[in-house]
Design an enzyme around this catalytic site. Structure first.
Site, PDB file in Angstrom:
ATOM      1  N   HIS A  25     -10.728  12.875  -8.094  1.00 57.91           N
ATOM      2  CA  HIS A  25     -10.577  14.330  -7.946  1.00 57.91           C
ATOM      3  C   HIS A  25     -11.350  14.825  -6.731  1.00 57.91           C
ATOM      4  O   HIS A  25     -12.554  14.563  -6.607  1.00 57.91           O
ATOM      5  CB  HIS A  25     -11.080  15.036  -9.200  1.00 57.91           C
ATOM      6  CG  HIS A  25     -10.212  14.839 -10.401  1.00 57.91           C
ATOM      7  ND1 HIS A  25      -9.259  15.749 -10.789  1.00 57.91           N
ATOM      8  CD2 HIS A  25     -10.131  13.816 -11.292  1.00 57.91           C
ATOM      9  CE1 HIS A  25      -8.644  15.317 -11.872  1.00 57.91           C
ATOM     10  NE2 HIS A  25      -9.154  14.137 -12.201  1.00 57.91           N
ATOM     11  N   GLY A 184      -7.150  19.051 -16.786  1.00 59.06           N
ATOM     12  CA  GLY A 184      -7.839  20.036 -17.600  1.00 59.06           C
ATOM     13  C   GLY A 184      -7.941  19.582 -19.038  1.00 59.06           C
ATOM     14  O   GLY A 184      -7.691  18.410 -19.347  1.00 59.06           O
ATOM     15  N   GLU A 214      -7.151  10.306 -22.951  1.00 56.78           N
ATOM     16  CA  GLU A 214      -8.581  10.349 -22.652  1.00 56.78           C
ATOM     17  C   GLU A 214      -9.298  11.085 -23.784  1.00 56.78           C
ATOM     18  O   GLU A 214     -10.105  10.513 -24.502  1.00 56.78           O
ATOM     19  CB  GLU A 214      -8.823  11.053 -21.316  1.00 56.78           C
ATOM     20  CG  GLU A 214     -10.308  11.189 -20.956  1.00 56.78           C
ATOM     21  CD  GLU A 214     -10.532  12.062 -19.732  1.00 56.78           C
ATOM     22  OE1 GLU A 214     -11.625  11.978 -19.150  1.00 56.78           O
ATOM     23  OE2 GLU A 214      -9.633  12.856 -19.379  1.00 56.78           O
TER      24      GLU A 214
END
Length: 372
Positions: A25, A184, A214
């Site tokens: 990211h 998110g 996750e």
């Protein structure tokens, strides 16, 4: 004590290996000193203005074991990425830091909708990041590091702008944007909320990778595959819930696990990040090792280098030292990553050759076959 069969400098040997990074990211890879400097310029308050202390704060705050708490750390990085100059600098420095770690190809993801507070348009955000990547690539080449960095555009799964971001990605598919993602909070915000965006992308033959498996389990993975049409799974480690070792060796797979393995859907696994968010308990017991042994397409990634205090070389070194990986394992997952980039096939083949050639050259520094 250094094990006798491990090179004196394992970290240097791994940095020397050409590497491919699929899941990193942009807003999770800033230099602490850059956060301090840019925050002062925009008047944003930080937990501390000492770069070393701030770096430690990010790692500690992100290590709470909770994904929502982990995501809170991005308040500070996003605050300094609301101008074209800030975005260009962060993008440029990301390329240079990756190049210094031996990364030769990276797909950097970020959510353009999170960078509009300073008045930029979505397109201006993408343009600023592209310019920063180009500047970083040129500087890296001048320093002897050939690296290519491209963009993956993420839509925030708790928001309602995925349709816009999908169209933005398509508008820039010939200008360095190679895929679409949703990111998110995973639990409670399934891919089906964004089915329209995924349908548009599928009709346009544009690839998607979805954060799944996750913080949520098999249902999230199933939607990523069957609703979103994901060709890669961001993290994906919870597929291990559908994989069971059997006495005497071998594996028993459930229907979903068979679907993932049979179709060679790659997993973008991020070991240190998974420990911080509670998706794994230790590197030694991380599902990435058993998933590799069971025949899944595993890649190793960093997720957020700032929050995890990590690099791709460090992630691989942890697996060598704590999970018993060998050089063959490291090269194998790197080649797997190269084969599953969002590049065209001829470019993938060239990238694979770039990785395999130095790894197989006699006399090249190689990590040992140390087993923990």
């Amino acid at each position: 004590m250094t094990p006798p069969d491990e090179p004196v400098d394992l970290d240097a040997a791994l940095r020397a290996l050409p590497k491919v990074l699929l899941h990193d990211h942009l807003d999770g890879g800033l230099r602490p000193a850059t956060v301090v400097e840019l925050a002062a310029q925009v008047g944003h308050d930080l937990p501390t203005t000492d770069p070393q202390d701030l770096g430690r704060w990010f790692v500690e705050a992100a290590g709470s074991g909770s994904l929502p708490r982990y995501l809170e750390t991005f308040v500070h990085t996003l605050a300094v990425m609301q101008s074209a100059d800030g975005l260009r600098r962060v993008a440029r420095e990301a390329v240079l830091d990756l190049a210094a770690d031996g990364v030769v190809y990276a797909e950097e993801r970020y959510a353009p909708e999170q960078h509009l507070q300073g008045g930029l348009t979505l397109q201006q955000v993408v343009d600023a990041v592209r310019e920063g990547f180009a500047e970083g690539e040129a500087l890296a080449r001048a320093d002897g590091h050939d690296i290519r960095v491209v963009q993956v555009l993420s839509a925030m799964r708790q928001a309602d702008r995925s349709g816009e971001i999908a169209l933005l990605a398509l508008a820039n598919r010939d200008a360095g944007v190679v895929a679409f993602d949703i990111a998110g909070p995973e639990d409670g915000f399934p891919p089906s909320r964004h089915a329209g965006a995924f349908r548009v992308l599928r009709d346009a033959c544009f690839p998607t990778t979805v954060h799944a498996g996750e913080a949520a389990g098999l249902d999230s993975l199933a939607e990523a595959l069957h609703v979103a049409g994901a060709v890669r799974l961001g993290h994906g480690v919870r597929v291990a819930d559908d994989v069971h070792a059997v006495p005497g060796g071998g594996w028993r797979l459930g229907l979903l696990a068979h679907w993932v393995r049979d179709r060679r859907v790659p997993l973008e696994v991020c070991p240190s990040s998974n420990l911080q968010t509670g998706a794994a308990t230790s590197v030694a017991d991380h599902p990435v090792t058993s998933l590799r042994r069971a025949g899944f397409e595993v890649t190793v990634n960093t997720d957020n280098r700032l929050q995890s205090g990590t690099s791709l070389s460090r992630e691989l070194a942890l697996l060598v030292r704590e999970a018993g990986w060998t050089l063959d394992d490291v090269v194998d997952v790197t080649v797997t990553a190269a084969r599953h980039t969002f590049l065209h096939d001829d470019e993938r083949r060239a990238l694979v050759d770039r990785i395999v050639r130095p790894a197989s050259t006699p006399g090249t520094a190689r990590p040992g076959r140390h087993r923990a």
